[in-house]
Design an enzyme around this catalytic site. Structure first.
Site, mmCIF file in Angstrom:
data_model
loop_
_atom_site.group_PDB
_atom_site.id
_atom_site.type_symbol
_atom_site.label_atom_id
_atom_site.label_comp_id
_atom_site.label_asym_id
_atom_site.label_seq_id
_atom_site.Cartn_x
_atom_site.Cartn_y
_atom_site.Cartn_z
ATOM 1 N N HIS A 47 2.926 -0.264 -5.697
ATOM 2 C CA HIS A 47 3.592 -1.213 -6.598
ATOM 3 C C HIS A 47 2.612 -1.971 -7.487
ATOM 4 O O HIS A 47 3.014 -2.572 -8.475
ATOM 5 C CB HIS A 47 4.542 -2.143 -5.827
ATOM 6 C CG HIS A 47 3.911 -3.276 -5.095
ATOM 7 N ND1 HIS A 47 3.893 -3.359 -3.719
ATOM 8 C CD2 HIS A 47 3.305 -4.389 -5.541
ATOM 9 C CE1 HIS A 47 3.302 -4.485 -3.376
ATOM 10 N NE2 HIS A 47 2.930 -5.127 -4.451
ATOM 11 N N ASP B 24 4.995 2.938 -0.152
ATOM 12 C CA ASP B 24 4.220 2.075 -1.057
ATOM 13 C C ASP B 24 2.721 2.280 -0.807
ATOM 14 O O ASP B 24 2.073 1.475 -0.134
ATOM 15 C CB ASP B 24 4.643 0.615 -0.804
ATOM 16 C CG ASP B 24 4.145 -0.326 -1.879
ATOM 17 O OD1 ASP B 24 3.673 0.162 -2.923
ATOM 18 O OD2 ASP B 24 4.242 -1.549 -1.678
ATOM 19 N N GLY C 255 -0.503 -11.480 -4.410
ATOM 20 C CA GLY C 255 -1.918 -11.287 -4.770
ATOM 21 C C GLY C 255 -2.709 -10.628 -3.652
ATOM 22 O O GLY C 255 -3.818 -10.154 -3.865
ATOM 23 N N SER D 215 -1.356 -8.074 -2.042
ATOM 24 C CA SER D 215 -0.857 -6.695 -2.021
ATOM 25 C C SER D 215 -1.983 -5.685 -2.133
ATOM 26 O O SER D 215 -2.896 -5.850 -2.945
ATOM 27 C CB SER D 215 0.096 -6.464 -3.199
ATOM 28 O OG SER D 215 1.369 -6.914 -2.879
ATOM 29 N N GLY D 216 -1.882 -4.638 -1.345
ATOM 30 C CA GLY D 216 -2.884 -3.565 -1.401
ATOM 31 C C GLY D 216 -4.083 -3.833 -0.522
ATOM 32 O O GLY D 216 -4.887 -2.940 -0.281
#
Lengths: 240, 378
Positions: free
Chosen positions: A42, A91, A182, A184-185
């Protein structure tokens, strides 16, 4: 990270920052090899071109470049073909760097779990990131210790969303320590018996983390994707 | 408006004003992807919405997107979900690119009928839904949304009971009576729900997941019997058929490259003998012309790092049970247009002169280690 603490420089040498001008840090990422990193799919919504991204490693304070910092541009982005933005399933994406990193004390890859190797519920693991802290965005990398939660228990917190086998939940019912916008990942890593750290999750989604509705965070379940990751790296490396 | 190149905004967004990344009012119509609101009589939206969310992703994880569907189950107002969607994903007028608000009467009806239900469980009606902000229907120069009498009151995430009440789709066929008339527990097969049943664990999956190259049933039944290949062909992971002789030749023939997966492996014996799967058969590799560069390549291809040691071991004796065939290093391997090991090996008529096969010891790249904390004398 909500409810975490500032981490010591070099403590999480696989953490990287996925950046794009003019905003700077957009998402976290995780180094898994000299030329390869993982993040969530995403992060690339609306920005699928590799040219606009760079990966920054070896930093603790986003506002102060460190002498140990290494930056690489992105050569290619492989988003999982089953990624579904409506339900945030599958994801995950693999990032190919434009050149190999130099392995140092501050920049080094994390291990991927073996196929089928999943953390047991109630295991304590760590999340890291430069995401929102609830009242402000941090400059320094934050870390938080979270508890792994079973999928069935996790589903009870998210009545309106389906928790799939491609997801992993960790955190607390009260949301006291959680990932946030922020992060994410970024990584969810657990320490193995031999002292190594393995990557079990990538920060993906959850409730609005600084709202009154709390609960655990939901992470992409890296174990589910181990074979897919290995194949993507193999096919790219050997131009197949 | 997403780059810094000062592209002009679309006509609905302040004429030709330069885009400013801070200008959050510069909105555009986008397709609705919020699962809750996929069955609306309109299909595009723009943000920020009437609850202050800046994207559909933010809406999807918001308090309100949990609250309204839960409230719908109480049957407090037939058009509650329609109202909820008009503020979560407001209609975007394709001409003006502007949001179309719900009418004040719709807002008031929703609030009057459902706020008290929330009060029973100690919750409050969302603060940002002051109905005075929405126009009255028929007010000059304004348009607003009212539900069509036959608007579908249950979102796609809900099941509509025979009584008309909406319950969460996840509660359909869960063994508990959730509808007041128990209709959620009727006709509970996958077929009745428009899904396909895995024969093994009876799980229901979407028809689009059958034969798509990704196993979804526990015993992989959804990926079986998907193609009919000839005897001289093998089935790719995505169910295409590829000739056996092209399998593991160092070039891609299946469109998903699966003919080049898992071509190189190490045996479980000691030492670990290099095994190469080529033209649908498994081979050992003759040590003639083998070198350390090829050892490194083989280890790297198996994801086992770059450092490698070659061990040569005697080939199986002719006539011994389980005797295997072998491959040779191609004489022009360094010039070959393939970087995968299987593309650098070939079958040859003559025997393996050294009578030795290749075995390898690969050392996996270091990972997952943190540097030790520095000690400082105090």
């Amino acid at each position: 990270i909500l409810g975490g603490r500032t981490s010591r420089p070099g403590r999480w040498p696989w953490q990287c920052s996925l950046q794009s001008d003019p905003s700077g840090h957009i998402c976290g990422c995780v180094l898994i090899g000299r030329k390869w990193a993982l993040t969530v799919a995403h992060c690339f919504e609306g920005r699928e071109s590799a040219d606009v991204w760079k990966v920054v490693m070896g930093i603790n304070n986003l506002d102060h470049p460190s002498p140990f910092m290494q930056t690489r541009y992105v050569k290619s982005i492989i988003v999982h073909s089953r990624y579904n933005r409506a339900v945030v399933d599958y994801d995950i994406s693999v990032i190919e760097l434009d050149s190999e990193i130099e392995v140092t004390s501050y920049v080094r890859p994390v291990c991927l779990p073996d196929r089928g190797q999943v953390p047991k519920p109630d295991t304590y693991c760590y999340i890291t990131g430069w995401g929102h802290m609830g009242n402000r965005m941090p400059f320094k990398l934050q870390e938080g210790e979270v508890r792994i939660i079973s999928l069935s228990q996790c589903q009870s917190y998210f009545d309106m969303k389906t928790i799939t086998s491609r997801m992993l939940c960790a955190g607390y019912e009260a949301g006291t320590i959680d990932s946030c916008m922020g992060d994410s990942g970024g990584p969810l890593v657990c320490r193995e018996g031999d002292g190594r750290w393995s990557l079990y999750g990538l920060t993906s989604w959850g409730s609005v983390c600084f709202s009154k509705v709390l609960g655990p965070g939901v992470y992409a379940n890296v174990t589910h994707f181990t074979e897919w990751i290995e194949r993507q790296i193999y096919l790219r490396t050997f131009n197949l | 408006c997403i780059s810094t190149s000062h592209q002009p905004c679309s006509p609905g967004c302040y004429g030709n004003a330069s885009c400013d990344p801070r200008n959050v009012n510069c909105s555009r119509c986008e397709p609705i992807s919020l699962e809750l609101c996929m069955n609306l009589p309109y299909n595009s939206t723009s943000f920020p919405n009437y609850l202050g969310h800046h994207s559909q992703k933010e809406s999807s994880v918001s308090w309100e997107s949990s609250l309204f569907p839960a409230l719908v189950q109480t049957n407090c107002y037939k058009y509650l979900m329609f109202f909820a969607c008009t503020i979560l994903v407001p209609k975007c007028d394709p001409v003006t690119q502007q949001k179309v608000p719900p009418c004040r009467s719709l807002c008031r009806s929703s609030k009057e009928r459902c706020e008290s239900v929330l009060g029973i469980v100690g919750l409050q009606w969302p603060e940002d839904t002051d109905c005075a902000q929405f126009p009255e229907e028929g007010q000059a120069n304004t348009t607003c949304l009212l539900p069509d009498p036959d608007v579908d009151e249950c979102s796609p995430s809900h099941f509509k009971c025979r009584s008309g009440r909406c319950v969460l789709a996840s509660k359909r066929c869960n063994g508990h009576m959730d509808c007041d008339d128990d209709s959620d527990e009727e006709h509970c097969g996958c077929k009745e729900r428009g899904l396909w049943e895995c024969p093994g664990n009876k799980a229901c999956i979407k028809h689009s997941m059958i034969c798509d190259g990704f196993p979804d049933c526990s015993q992989l039944e959804d990926e079986k019997n998907c193609s009919v290949c000839n005897d001289n062909e093998l089935e790719c992971n995505n169910h295409e058929c590829v000739h056996r002789t092209l399998w593991c030749d160092g070039r891609k023939h299946c469109s998903d490259s699966s003919d080049e997966w898992n071509c190189v492996s190490l045996s479980n014996s000691t030492p670990s003998v290099l095994m190469v799967y080529k033209t649908a058969s498994e081979y050992q590799v003759c040590a003639d012309e083998w070198n350390s560069q090829l050892s490194g390549l083989a280890c790297r291809q198996m994801g086992l790092g770059v450092s490698a040691a070659t061990v040569e071991t005697v080939l199986d004796e002719p006539g011994q049970p389980g005797r295997r065939r072998w491959l040779h290093v191609h004489p022009d391997w360094s010039q070959r247009n393939s970087s995968a090991l299987q593309g650098l090996l070939e079958k040859r008529g003559h025997s393996c002169h050294s009578r030795k096969k290749v075995a390898l010891r690969c050392t996996k790249d270091e990972c997952g280690r943190r540097p030790a904390a520095r000690m400082v004398k105090r």
